[in-house]
Every structure is written in C-alpha cells, then in structure tokens.
Design an enzyme around this catalytic site. Structure first.
Site, PDB file in Angstrom:
ATOM      1  N   HIS A   1      -2.940   6.932   2.819  1.00 33.89           N
ATOM      2  CA  HIS A   1      -3.457   5.674   2.291  1.00 33.89           C
ATOM      3  C   HIS A   1      -4.827   5.400   2.914  1.00 33.89           C
ATOM      4  CE1 HIS A   1      -4.110   1.621   1.303  1.00 33.89           C
ATOM      5  NE2 HIS A   1      -3.722   1.119   2.455  1.00 33.89           N
TER       6      HIS A   1
ATOM      7  N   ASN B   1     -10.298  -0.343   0.373  1.00 34.57           N
ATOM      8  CA  ASN B   1      -8.834  -0.236   0.407  1.00 34.57           C
ATOM      9  C   ASN B   1      -8.282  -0.768  -0.912  1.00 34.57           C
ATOM     10  OD1 ASN B   1      -6.077  -0.633   0.737  1.00 34.57           O
ATOM     11  ND2 ASN B   1      -6.263  -1.273   2.876  1.00 34.57           N
TER      12      ASN B   1
ATOM     13  N   CYS C   1       0.818  -1.219   0.000  1.00 34.73           N
ATOM     14  CA  CYS C   1       0.000   0.000   0.000  1.00 34.73           C
ATOM     15  C   CYS C   1       0.853   1.270   0.000  1.00 34.73           C
ATOM     16  CB  CYS C   1      -0.945   0.006   1.189  1.00 34.73           C
ATOM     17  SG  CYS C   1      -1.932  -1.499   1.295  1.00 34.73           S
TER      18      CYS C   1
HETATM   19  C1  LIG Z   1      -9.603  -5.640  10.306  1.00 34.54           C
HETATM   20  C2  LIG Z   1     -10.258  -4.643  11.228  1.00 34.54           C
HETATM   21  C3  LIG Z   1     -11.331  -3.845  10.519  1.00 34.54           C
HETATM   22  C4  LIG Z   1     -10.905  -5.390  12.367  1.00 34.54           C
HETATM   23  O1  LIG Z   1     -11.503  -4.459  13.253  1.00 34.54           O
HETATM   24  P1  LIG Z   1     -11.230  -4.576  14.798  1.00 34.54           P
HETATM   25  O2  LIG Z   1     -11.990  -3.493  15.429  1.00 34.54           O
HETATM   26  O3  LIG Z   1      -9.736  -4.616  15.014  1.00 34.54           O
HETATM   27  O4  LIG Z   1     -11.888  -5.949  15.102  1.00 34.54           O
HETATM   28  P2  LIG Z   1     -11.255  -7.200  15.850  1.00 34.54           P
HETATM   29  O5  LIG Z   1     -10.339  -7.941  14.956  1.00 34.54           O
HETATM   30  O6  LIG Z   1     -10.752  -6.750  17.188  1.00 34.54           O
HETATM   31  O7  LIG Z   1     -12.552  -8.058  16.035  1.00 34.54           O
HETATM   32  C5  LIG Z   1     -13.641  -7.600  16.863  1.00 34.54           C
HETATM   33  C6  LIG Z   1     -14.792  -8.565  16.670  1.00 34.54           C
HETATM   34  O8  LIG Z   1     -15.381  -8.340  15.375  1.00 34.54           O
HETATM   35  C7  LIG Z   1     -15.424  -9.564  14.645  1.00 34.54           C
HETATM   36  N1  LIG Z   1     -15.244  -9.276  13.239  1.00 34.54           N
HETATM   37  C8  LIG Z   1     -14.093  -9.237  12.515  1.00 34.54           C
HETATM   38  N2  LIG Z   1     -14.359  -8.929  11.238  1.00 34.54           N
HETATM   39  C9  LIG Z   1     -15.698  -8.762  11.147  1.00 34.54           C
HETATM   40  C10 LIG Z   1     -16.571  -8.430  10.113  1.00 34.54           C
HETATM   41  N3  LIG Z   1     -16.148  -8.198   8.866  1.00 34.54           N
HETATM   42  N4  LIG Z   1     -17.883  -8.333  10.384  1.00 34.54           N
HETATM   43  C11 LIG Z   1     -18.363  -8.544  11.618  1.00 34.54           C
HETATM   44  N5  LIG Z   1     -17.584  -8.881  12.654  1.00 34.54           N
HETATM   45  C12 LIG Z   1     -16.267  -8.968  12.419  1.00 34.54           C
HETATM   46  C13 LIG Z   1     -14.297 -10.380  15.209  1.00 34.54           C
HETATM   47  O9  LIG Z   1     -14.491 -11.764  14.989  1.00 34.54           O
HETATM   48  C14 LIG Z   1     -14.359 -10.031  16.662  1.00 34.54           C
HETATM   49  O10 LIG Z   1     -15.404 -10.753  17.270  1.00 34.54           O
HETATM   50  P3  LIG Z   1     -15.245 -11.298  18.793  1.00 34.54           P
HETATM   51  O11 LIG Z   1     -15.097 -10.067  19.621  1.00 34.54           O
HETATM   52  O12 LIG Z   1     -16.528 -12.037  18.991  1.00 34.54           O
HETATM   53  O13 LIG Z   1     -14.030 -12.156  18.764  1.00 34.54           O
HETATM   54  C15 LIG Z   1      -9.224  -3.655  11.832  1.00 34.54           C
HETATM   55  O14 LIG Z   1      -8.366  -4.349  12.713  1.00 34.54           O
HETATM   56  C16 LIG Z   1      -8.407  -2.964  10.811  1.00 34.54           C
HETATM   57  O15 LIG Z   1      -8.911  -2.205   9.998  1.00 34.54           O
HETATM   58  N6  LIG Z   1      -7.098  -3.178  10.860  1.00 34.54           N
HETATM   59  C17 LIG Z   1      -6.209  -2.574   9.893  1.00 34.54           C
HETATM   60  C18 LIG Z   1      -6.262  -3.376   8.646  1.00 34.54           C
HETATM   61  C19 LIG Z   1      -5.721  -2.623   7.495  1.00 34.54           C
HETATM   62  O16 LIG Z   1      -5.822  -1.431   7.433  1.00 34.54           O
HETATM   63  N7  LIG Z   1      -5.128  -3.358   6.584  1.00 34.54           N
HETATM   64  C20 LIG Z   1      -4.574  -2.842   5.437  1.00 34.54           C
HETATM   65  C21 LIG Z   1      -3.365  -2.077   5.765  1.00 34.54           C
HETATM   66  S1  LIG Z   1      -2.693  -1.449   4.340  1.00 34.54           S
END
Ligand SMILES: CC(C)(COP(=O)(O)OP(=O)(O)OC[C@H]1O[C@@H](n2cnc3c(N)ncnc32)[C@H](O)[C@@H]1OP(=O)(O)O)[C@@H](O)C(=O)NCCC(=O)NCCS
Length: 319
Positions: A244, A275, A119
């Site tokens: 980004h 993204n 990215c």
């Molecule tokens: C991936 C991302 C959206 C997840 O959000 P988060 O707030 O960190 O969520 P978590 O991983 O802590 O999960 C929280 C809960 O939501 C759930 N969950 C994860 N993805 C889900 C989705 N798409 N829909 C619904 N629930 C979801 C998880 O299973 C978890 O459930 P639990 O509490 O019962 O275990 C977030 O971590 C993120 O954006 N990270 C950066 C990723 C990124 O930018 N990548 C590219 C970089 S270039």
C-alpha cells in the site's frame, strides 16, 4: 448429507486504473496550508497527486478503472458474475456502489457488494474474489479499489490534506489451469479505531499519523513474512513488492528490514499518486506494468494496511 462442492483455480487476468486529470503539486497545497514541497517530499515522499474534478464520483472513477481491466483481460462485461468495490470514501452508505458500477459497465445482474477495509480493501477483495472462483461461487470477478478522499479530507488539516488523493484501480480475477493467487493473510488491531477515523456522518477524517506510522513499520511489517510463507515461497523468490502506498518512508523501512533480493522491483507510485487507499495497490502495479518494470509471470507480494486498523496481503502471479 453432503452438498455439492466445486474446486477450481484462480488467477489475476488483468489490471486497470483511472487517475483523475488534475495534477496537484506540493507547491499548490503550500498556498492553502502551512507546509512545503521539501517537508512533504522528505517526510512522505509525495511529489504530486491527483484530485477528482467536481463532477467525478467514486462510481464514475470505478467505472473507468473497471472498463480498462475488462478490456485488458480481453473479456466481455457479460462474462463477469461478481463485482466487488473496495472503498472507504463513498458519498453515502446506501445503496452500495458495486451494483451501480456493474450496471454502468453493462454487467448484467452480477453478485455485487462493497468492502470497507480502508487501505487494505483491495487485498481483501482479491482474497474474496479468489475464494469465490475457487469454490465456484463466481467464474469471473471484477475487483475495484476506488477513493475520492477530497470529499472527506479537511483542507485545513495539513497532516491529512497533503497525503490523501483520488483514483481507482481494478483487476479481473478468473479461472486458471493452476492456482496463481496464494492464500490471503489478513488481520486487524481493533483496539485502535481512533488512529484514522471519521467520527460521524458530518465529520471529516482525523488521523494520528505517528501511531499509524509506528504500527505500519512494526506490526504490519512483521506480517509480510507471514504473507510470503502462505505462498510457499521465500522473500528471495519475490520479483515485485507492491505494498500500500501510504508513505515512502514506510515502504523503504519495510524493504530495508526484509530479506528481499537486491533486484526486487518495489512499487513507489506514491510519488505521483499520493495515498489513494484501496486504489493504491492496483494503480501501483498497473504503473509498473506500463513502464515495463514488471512482467507477466513475476511473483508479486502485496500488503494493504490502514484504518481499523486492518491489513491483508497475498502473493500472486503477474498477469
Ligand atoms: C503524517 C506524517 C507524514 C507526519 O510525519 P511525522 O514525521 O510523523 O511528523 P510529526 O507528526 O511527528 O510532526 C513533526 C512536525 O511536523 C509538523 N507537520 C505535520 N504535518 C506537516 C505538514 N504537512 N507540513 C509541514 N509540517 C508538518 C508537525 O506539526 C510537527 O511540528 P512540531 O515538531 O513543531 O510539533 C507521518 O506520521 C505519516 O506518514 N504517518 C502515517 C500516516 C499514514 O500513512 N496514513 C495512512 C495509512 S493508510
């Protein structure tokens, strides 16, 4: 002995982009994986994204974005002597995409190579293009960021399927009476290759979302001040912040923590594009220009960050 050396100035001359026609809403994804419109909107800030049609490839999308950037710069394809394609989702390793993209655009025998900095790829590309123009290695450079994530994302993995999308963005970098692209600042955290990874040629993307989120809102955020300092400006001088487009919460956390002016324009294209990795910054800047939210001469600060972990950014003057 001393070899001849040239010194020129570089500027971004135009932006172009290509967004596939197919709009995919959160509700549509919720019919395939266990998620909801509300969860995606509040946790990531995406309302909808674009998925490429089956016949569309990274090369075909790159060509469309490149064509628009060339037209908007008011130049001919034959004026271009270097083509850089930034991508982490090409279908094969060999050959690289840049020579074919150049050929399809009617650019004759340019220097051509791909950049894989995930990215951060577009910002690495702008840095390379600026250096090439400044040293005289190239006079006019086409930089393209393109991704077709739908080839690489597991449709049953709700953490990646809801985030990543397809598209292409491009810019022309050429000579200028003054330097209008500031020094690029780049870096990496190679101790965390597992944070976003495709393990082998038969695998799909795996992501540790929490680790990436933490890195982006701490270490990467701290680099923004360094990127700005490299331009000789202060954050109060920045008119447009175009980071980004990974997650709206990451963007908002950066804006809250930094001393931008209250009227700084912030790119939030993620809401409608998802993204798109190396394509996200040029697509976001192009959207701001098209809506008249950013203007020629604005001081723009960009930062790309992603798998590797890598980041890069620079300040430039809006074409
Ligand atoms: C991936 C991302 C959206 C997840 O959000 P988060 O707030 O960190 O969520 P978590 O991983 O802590 O999960 C929280 C809960 O939501 C759930 N969950 C994860 N993805 C889900 C989705 N798409 N829909 C619904 N629930 C979801 C998880 O299973 C978890 O459930 P639990 O509490 O019962 O275990 C977030 O971590 C993120 O954006 N990270 C950066 C990723 C990124 O930018 N990548 C590219 C970089 S270039």
């Amino acid at each position: 002995m001393h070899f001849p050396s040239a010194r020129h100035y570089a500027a971004i001359k135009s932006f172009g982009g290509y967004r596939p026609a197919r709009v995919v809403t959160n509700d549509e994804l919720a019919t395939q994986v266990d998620t909801s419109d509300e969860w995606i909107l509040t946790r990531v800030g995406i309302r909808e994204r674009r998925f490429a049609a089956p016949g569309e490839t990274a090369v075909s999308m790159a060509v469309e974005a490149g064509r628009e950037a060339i037209e908007r710069a008011g130049i001919a394809p034959t004026d271009i002597d270097l083509v850089l394609v930034a991508s982490c989702t090409l279908p094969t390793q060999l050959p690289s995409a840049a020579p074919e993209v150049a050929h399809l655009l009617g650019i004759g025998a340019p220097g051509a190579f791909d950049i894989n900095a995930a990215c951060a790829g577009f910002c690495y590309g702008i840095g390379q293009a600026s250096h090439a123009v400044q040293t005289g290695a190239a006079e006019t450079v086409l930089v393209i960021g393109v991704e077709k994530f739908t080839d690489w994302v597991d449709p049953s993995d709700r953490s990646t399927y809801i985030i990543f999308a397809d598209g292409a963005g491009a810019a022309i970098v050429g000579r200028s009476p003054e330097q209008r692209i500031a020094q690029t600042v780049w870096g990496s955290a190679g101790d965390r290759p597992e944070a976003i990874i495709v393990r082998d040629r038969r695998s799909l993307i795996e992501m540790d979302g929490r680790a990436v989120f933490r890195w982006a809102t701490t270490e990467v955020r701290d680099e923004i001040t360094r990127i700005c300092a490299a331009s000789g400006l202060s954050l109060r001088d920045i008119d447009v912040f175009a980071p980004h487009q990974a997650n709206l919460r990451i963007i908002d956390s950066m804006v809250r923590a930094l001393d931008f002016r209250d009227d700084v324009v912030v790119a939030r294209d993620i809401a409608v594009s998802g993204n798109t990795s190396a394509a996200s910054i040029p697509l976001a800047v192009r959207a701001l220009l098209e809506r008249g939210e950013a203007r020629s001469g604005d001081k723009v600060l960009t930062i790309g960050f992603g798998a590797g972990l890598t980041f890069a950014g620079q300040v430039f003057e809006m074409p």
